[in-house]
Write an enzyme that holds these catalytic residues in place. Structure first.
Site, PDB file in Angstrom:
ATOM      1  N   ARG A   1      14.579 -14.720  89.452  1.00  0.00           N
ATOM      2  CA  ARG A   1      15.112 -15.808  90.279  1.00  0.00           C
ATOM      3  C   ARG A   1      15.425 -15.342  91.705  1.00  0.00           C
ATOM      4  O   ARG A   1      15.327 -16.127  92.641  1.00  0.00           O
ATOM      5  CB  ARG A   1      16.369 -16.390  89.637  1.00  0.00           C
ATOM      6  CG  ARG A   1      16.027 -17.376  88.536  1.00  0.00           C
ATOM      7  CD  ARG A   1      17.281 -17.914  87.913  1.00  0.00           C
ATOM      8  NE  ARG A   1      16.990 -19.096  87.112  1.00  0.00           N
ATOM      9  CZ  ARG A   1      17.795 -19.569  86.179  1.00  0.00           C
ATOM     10  NH1 ARG A   1      18.948 -18.965  85.930  1.00  0.00           N
ATOM     11  NH2 ARG A   1      17.468 -20.657  85.504  1.00  0.00           N
TER      12      ARG A   1
ATOM     13  N   LYS B   1      18.427 -24.210  69.697  1.00  0.00           N
ATOM     14  CA  LYS B   1      19.025 -25.430  69.161  1.00  0.00           C
ATOM     15  C   LYS B   1      18.193 -26.683  69.356  1.00  0.00           C
ATOM     16  O   LYS B   1      17.928 -27.068  70.487  1.00  0.00           O
ATOM     17  CB  LYS B   1      20.366 -25.673  69.866  1.00  0.00           C
ATOM     18  CG  LYS B   1      21.379 -24.608  69.660  1.00  0.00           C
ATOM     19  CD  LYS B   1      22.611 -25.000  70.431  1.00  0.00           C
ATOM     20  CE  LYS B   1      23.632 -23.902  70.407  1.00  0.00           C
ATOM     21  NZ  LYS B   1      24.646 -24.119  71.440  1.00  0.00           N
TER      22      LYS B   1
ATOM     23  N   GLY C   1      14.565 -19.589  81.915  1.00  0.00           N
ATOM     24  CA  GLY C   1      14.983 -18.212  82.107  1.00  0.00           C
ATOM     25  C   GLY C   1      14.624 -17.315  80.932  1.00  0.00           C
ATOM     26  O   GLY C   1      14.101 -16.214  81.109  1.00  0.00           O
TER      27      GLY C   1
ATOM     28  N   GLY D   1      16.554 -25.694  81.804  1.00  0.00           N
ATOM     29  CA  GLY D   1      17.210 -26.999  81.671  1.00  0.00           C
ATOM     30  C   GLY D   1      16.665 -27.999  82.679  1.00  0.00           C
ATOM     31  O   GLY D   1      16.382 -29.160  82.343  1.00  0.00           O
TER      32      GLY D   1
HETATM   33  C1  3PG Z   1      20.507 -21.888  84.520  1.00  0.00           C
HETATM   34  O1  3PG Z   1      20.669 -20.693  84.337  1.00  0.00           O
HETATM   35  O2  3PG Z   1      20.012 -22.631  83.660  1.00  0.00           O
HETATM   36  C2  3PG Z   1      20.871 -22.463  85.854  1.00  0.00           C
HETATM   37  O3  3PG Z   1      21.158 -21.463  86.773  1.00  0.00           O
HETATM   38  C3  3PG Z   1      22.043 -23.397  85.683  1.00  0.00           C
HETATM   39  O4  3PG Z   1      23.123 -22.695  85.139  1.00  0.00           O
HETATM   40  P1  3PG Z   1      24.093 -23.422  84.110  1.00  0.00           P
HETATM   41  O5  3PG Z   1      23.267 -23.720  82.874  1.00  0.00           O
HETATM   42  O6  3PG Z   1      25.233 -22.471  83.853  1.00  0.00           O
HETATM   43  O7  3PG Z   1      24.565 -24.698  84.776  1.00  0.00           O
END
Ligand code: 3PG
Ligand code: MG
Length: 402
Positions: free
Chosen positions: A34, A204, A357, A381
């Site tokens: 990232r 999940k 990630g 996400g």
């Molecule tokens: C992630 O790692 O998915 C993004 O940086 C967002 O982080 P978060 O899920 O803690 O909001």
């Protein structure tokens, strides 16, 4: 949506929201993907004489106020160090987010300089559900700069002050990473070449059932592996032993399976599993058919027949989206399933997208070059919510005129 080339950045302080939320082992960065993905926009702005003030979050700090969170961490200090290495010059770190240190840092930047604010989540207001609470922090952040650039793709699905509220207060543009990520996701949603095959893993089903439901309208085939698969197998009446299971999702999973059948979307589940005696890198393990799994074992990976099945179900794909490892790849003994999926996808000529990630870290840890895939997304996400058809608050804010 404006691009950074639409902004007059020379000599101005540009607040750049990046996603530098990297995995850490203590203070050691275990995957800097990232940070590397954020470099092109930073470099492009600096080359045009911008004074680049980078704002980012790291982890989920706990504590009711700034002092408690700053004491508990995680600090962005290791990230500032790595960013400096990648840029080839030191990146000073302010020890607050939008206080006196941040103001001093902003004031000290010369044209083309880059500085970093401390973890924006040290300010509890960043993630507040209360609009006025977020607005107060957004105002302090906006006061540090003249312009705003949103380049933190992985956090665009968060309605947070630095992601959603600040762009409403400053003239803004999307950074190059956000533009590239959105262009790929648009291809996946608008007119994917078929067959379009989606591979979903990770822990999940509850996190991903909504995206699965919406993918039933778009994809031709869904391959489900990893921790999620056990709830699907349980929904079909199979014993899953001590494997990960979300009992309360079995009803929803049954609905999804029925809907897939009506829509003639093929759902591919594991046919054999690697059952271990416990969750450990050196656990004893054996391969079991998915319909005869022992009650006292825990599945940590896909078996050899499943690896072949998944590869065969990927072989004709013209478009692939993959989110989530299909085994505990962090343990070498249980990485074969994830490696097989990565290998099969890397051999395809079409549009292949690896999202998230964990999956990105998995392919790098398994030594696949980034170039083996069409696109490795920095946001799990965020990309799932985009594919689900949801409005990403941070993207909507960047699209709004200002
Ligand atoms: C992630 O790692 O998915 C993004 O940086 C967002 O982080 P978060 O899920 O803690 O909001
Ligand atoms: Mg995440």
């Amino acid at each position: 949506m404006k691009s950074i080339t639409d902004l007059e950045v020379g000599g101005r302080v540009v607040l750049l929201r990046a996603d530098l939320n990297v995995p850490l082992d203590g203070t050691v960065i275990t995957d800097d993907g990232r940070i590397r993905a954020s470099v092109p926009t930073i470099t492009a702005l600096a080359a045009r004489g911008a004074r680049v003030l980078v704002c980012a979050h790291l982890g989920r700090p706990a504590g009711s106020n700034f002092a408690a969170r700053a004491a508990g961490g995680p600090s962005l200090r290791p990230v500032a160090g790595r960013l400096g290495e990648l840029l080839g010059r030191p990146v000073p770190l302010a020890d607050d987010v939008a206080g006196p240190a941040a103001a001093r840092l902003a004031g000290s930047l010369g044209d083309g300089d880059v500085g970093l604010l401390e973890n924006v989540r040290f300010e509890p207001a960043e993630t507040s559900k209360d609009d006025a609470t977020r607005a107060e922090l957004a105002g302090r952040l906006a006061a540090l700069a003249t312009l705003y650039v949103g380049d933190g793709f992985g956090a665009l699905h968060r309605k947070h002050a630095s992601v959603y509220d600040v762009p409403g207060l400053l003239p803004h543009a999307a950074g190059e990473l956000v533009e590239a990520e959105v262009a790929v996701l648009r291809k996946l949603t608008e007119n994917p070449e078929r067959p379009y095959v989606v591979v979903l893993g990770g822990a999940k089903p509850s996190d991903k059932l909504a995206v699965i439901a919406s993918l039933l309208d778009k994809a031709d085939r869904l391959i489900i592996g990893g921790g999620m698969a056990y709830t699907f197998l349980a929904a079909q009446g199979h014993e899953v032993g001590r494997s990960l299971l979300e009992n309360d999702q079995i009803g929803n999973v049954k609905d999804v399976l029925a809907r897939a059948e009506r829509r003639r979307v093929e759902i591919v589940l594991p046919i054999d599993l690697v059952g271990a005696t416990r969750f450990a890198a050196d656990a004893e393990h054996d391969v079991y058919p998915a319909d005869a799994f022992p009650a006292d074992r825990e599945s940590l990976d896909m078996g050899p027949r499943t690896r072949e099945l998944f590869a065969a179900k990927l072989a004709d794909a013209k478009t692939v989206f993959w989110n989530g490892p299909v085994g505990v790849f962090e343990f070498p003994a249980f990485a074969a399933g994830t490696r097989a999926v990565a290998q099969a996808i890397s051999e395809l000529p079409g549009l292949t997208v690896v999202g998230g990630g964990d999956s990105a870290a998995a392919v790098r840890q398994l030594n696949f070059p980034d170039s083996a895939f069409g696109h490795i997304s920095t946001g799990g996400g965020a990309s799932l919510e985009y594919l689900e058809g949801k409005t990403l608050p941070g993207l909507a804010a960047l699209e709004a005129d200002r």
